[in-house]
Design a protein around this motif. Structure first.
Motif, PDB file in Angstrom:
ATOM      1  N   TYR A  81       0.096   3.696 -10.239  1.00 39.43           N
ATOM      2  CA  TYR A  81       0.096   2.406 -10.926  1.00 39.43           C
ATOM      3  C   TYR A  81       0.570   2.578 -12.366  1.00 39.43           C
ATOM      4  CZ  TYR A  81      -3.022   0.244  -7.380  1.00 39.43           C
ATOM      5  OH  TYR A  81      -3.577  -0.260  -6.228  1.00 39.43           O
ATOM      6  N   TYR A 124      -7.306  -6.569  -6.334  1.00 41.83           N
ATOM      7  CA  TYR A 124      -6.239  -6.206  -7.271  1.00 41.83           C
ATOM      8  C   TYR A 124      -6.647  -6.512  -8.706  1.00 41.83           C
ATOM      9  CZ  TYR A 124      -1.687  -6.581  -9.639  1.00 41.83           C
ATOM     10  OH  TYR A 124      -0.635  -6.459 -10.519  1.00 41.83           O
ATOM     11  N   ARG A 148      -3.765   6.281  -7.589  1.00 44.26           N
ATOM     12  CA  ARG A 148      -4.218   5.215  -6.691  1.00 44.26           C
ATOM     13  C   ARG A 148      -5.734   5.032  -6.732  1.00 44.26           C
ATOM     14  NH1 ARG A 148      -0.519   4.019  -2.305  1.00 44.26           N
ATOM     15  NH2 ARG A 148      -2.352   3.749  -0.991  1.00 44.26           N
ATOM     16  N   TYR A 151       0.458 -11.272  -9.169  1.00 40.81           N
ATOM     17  CA  TYR A 151      -0.030 -10.903  -7.842  1.00 40.81           C
ATOM     18  C   TYR A 151       1.083 -11.033  -6.804  1.00 40.81           C
ATOM     19  CZ  TYR A 151      -2.544 -10.311  -3.558  1.00 40.81           C
ATOM     20  OH  TYR A 151      -2.929  -9.830  -2.321  1.00 40.81           O
ATOM     21  N   HIS A 191       3.762  -8.061  -7.758  1.00 34.24           N
ATOM     22  CA  HIS A 191       3.277  -6.680  -7.800  1.00 34.24           C
ATOM     23  C   HIS A 191       2.000  -6.468  -6.990  1.00 34.24           C
ATOM     24  CE1 HIS A 191       6.256  -5.761 -10.873  1.00 34.24           C
ATOM     25  NE2 HIS A 191       5.854  -6.823 -11.563  1.00 34.24           N
ATOM     26  N   GLY A 192       1.065  -7.407  -7.084  1.00 33.96           N
ATOM     27  CA  GLY A 192      -0.210  -7.225  -6.397  1.00 33.96           C
ATOM     28  C   GLY A 192      -0.072  -7.147  -4.892  1.00 33.96           C
ATOM     29  N   TRP A 207       1.250  -2.525 -12.051  1.00 31.10           N
ATOM     30  CA  TRP A 207       2.431  -2.408 -11.200  1.00 31.10           C
ATOM     31  C   TRP A 207       2.371  -1.170 -10.311  1.00 31.10           C
ATOM     32  CZ3 TRP A 207       6.757  -3.220 -15.453  1.00 31.10           C
ATOM     33  CH2 TRP A 207       6.608  -4.517 -15.980  1.00 31.10           C
ATOM     34  N   PRO A 208       2.306  -1.329  -8.993  1.00 30.19           N
ATOM     35  CA  PRO A 208       2.507  -0.176  -8.103  1.00 30.19           C
ATOM     36  C   PRO A 208       3.921   0.382  -8.300  1.00 30.19           C
ATOM     37  CG  PRO A 208       1.504  -2.016  -6.921  1.00 30.19           C
ATOM     38  CD  PRO A 208       1.964  -2.550  -8.244  1.00 30.19           C
ATOM     39  N   CYS A 260       2.033  -5.613  -3.310  1.00 28.41           N
ATOM     40  CA  CYS A 260       2.441  -4.259  -2.939  1.00 28.41           C
ATOM     41  C   CYS A 260       1.304  -3.248  -3.073  1.00 28.41           C
ATOM     42  CB  CYS A 260       3.629  -3.824  -3.786  1.00 28.41           C
ATOM     43  SG  CYS A 260       5.091  -4.872  -3.552  1.00 28.41           S
ATOM     44  N   SER A 261       0.190  -3.667  -3.666  1.00 28.28           N
ATOM     45  CA  SER A 261      -0.947  -2.764  -3.808  1.00 28.28           C
ATOM     46  C   SER A 261      -1.707  -2.594  -2.501  1.00 28.28           C
ATOM     47  CB  SER A 261      -1.902  -3.290  -4.882  1.00 28.28           C
ATOM     48  OG  SER A 261      -2.547  -4.481  -4.445  1.00 28.28           O
ATOM     49  N   GLY A 312       0.782  -1.226   0.000  1.00 30.80           N
ATOM     50  CA  GLY A 312       0.000   0.000   0.000  1.00 30.80           C
ATOM     51  C   GLY A 312       0.812   1.273   0.000  1.00 30.80           C
TER      52      GLY A 312
END
Length: 252
Positions: free
Chosen positions: A51, A145, A212, A131, A134-135, A90-91, A137-138, A46
């Protein structure tokens, strides 16, 4: 007295000498934390700036496959071949990016969710990998996601020239950016970038940046065009299917 002074100096040196981590990594400008700690702090669920929605040109990926490797998006016995597919969401930090962020639970993607994404991400391994890397880190669940990834993917209109081209052609990165901006009035040129590589500087991907909340936004340094493709022109392979490899490694 001299011996006592020497002993005190030795004790002070031992107390204030840098430890192994500081000796190995040093500190950043202004005496910030060691690089190792700063890198760990970048990979926090987070905690990111925007993104990048990454659209991969499937024919370029397929052209780079080893002869004996099977990929669902490349070896289709029926149906239409793929052109742009969703590589991932990708965050990103303004400079750099988080990846493989630690989560309280194992980053498991349920099979029904994997299956639901295969129309735009035609590889189960890719869905699971994206996921985990990258996911996580969301800060979102797998469902959240991939729900956001699909929503952003569906919000982008692919320029007609890139929908299902039957023949190869050459194009400049700037022309690709202009085509996407013309097809998507909410986008500006600084909100996307084009990546190329491989033989003939093939088109590899288009990255579109979102904030975001899911609105288009200016990209950070990760998407500076000179970093992703410096070529004046790119080769765009056509969207054609490939025969599946046989068990012996030969095409059938």
């Amino acid at each position: 007295m001299i011996l006592r002074r020497i002993a005190l100096l030795a004790l002070a040196a031992a107390l204030f000498a840098p430890g192994p981590a500081a000796a190995q990594y040093g500190t950043g400008p202004g005496g910030r934390a060691p690089y190792e700690r700063r890198d760990q702090e970048r990979n926090v669920p987070g905690r990111f700036d925007y993104y990048a929605l990454v659209l991969s040109w499937s024919p370029t990926f397929c052209a780079s496959l080893p002869r004996d490797r099977y990929e669902p998006q490349c070896h289709r016995r029926g149906g239409r071949p793929y052109a742009f597919v969703l590589h991932g969401l990708w965050p990103q930090h303004e400079r750099g990016w988080p990846e493989n962020c630690p989560t309280r639970q194992r980053p498991f993607v349920p099979q029904p969710l994997v299956d639901s994404m295969l129309d735009i991400m035609p590889s189960s391994r890719l869905v699971i990998h994206e996921y985990r890397k990258h996911g996580t880190c969301s800060g979102l669940t797998p469902e959240g996601y991939y729900g956001l990834a699909r929503r952003l993917y569906n919000s982008v209109t692919i320029p007609q020239r890139f929908v299902l081209p039957n023949n190869d052609f050459t194009v400049s990165p700037d022309a690709v950016v202009r085509a996407f901006v013309e097809a998507n009035p909410t986008l500006r040129p600084d909100m996307l970038a084009v990546a190329c590589g491989g033989p003939g500087n093939r088109l590899r991907e288009v990255r579109i940046c979102f904030n975001r909340d899911g609105g288009p936004t200016r990209c950070g340094r990760n998407e500076e065009q000179d970093r992703l493709c410096r070529a004046s022109n790119m080769h765009v392979p056509p969207a054609r299917g490939m025969p599946a490899p046989s068990s012996s490694g030969r095409r059938i």
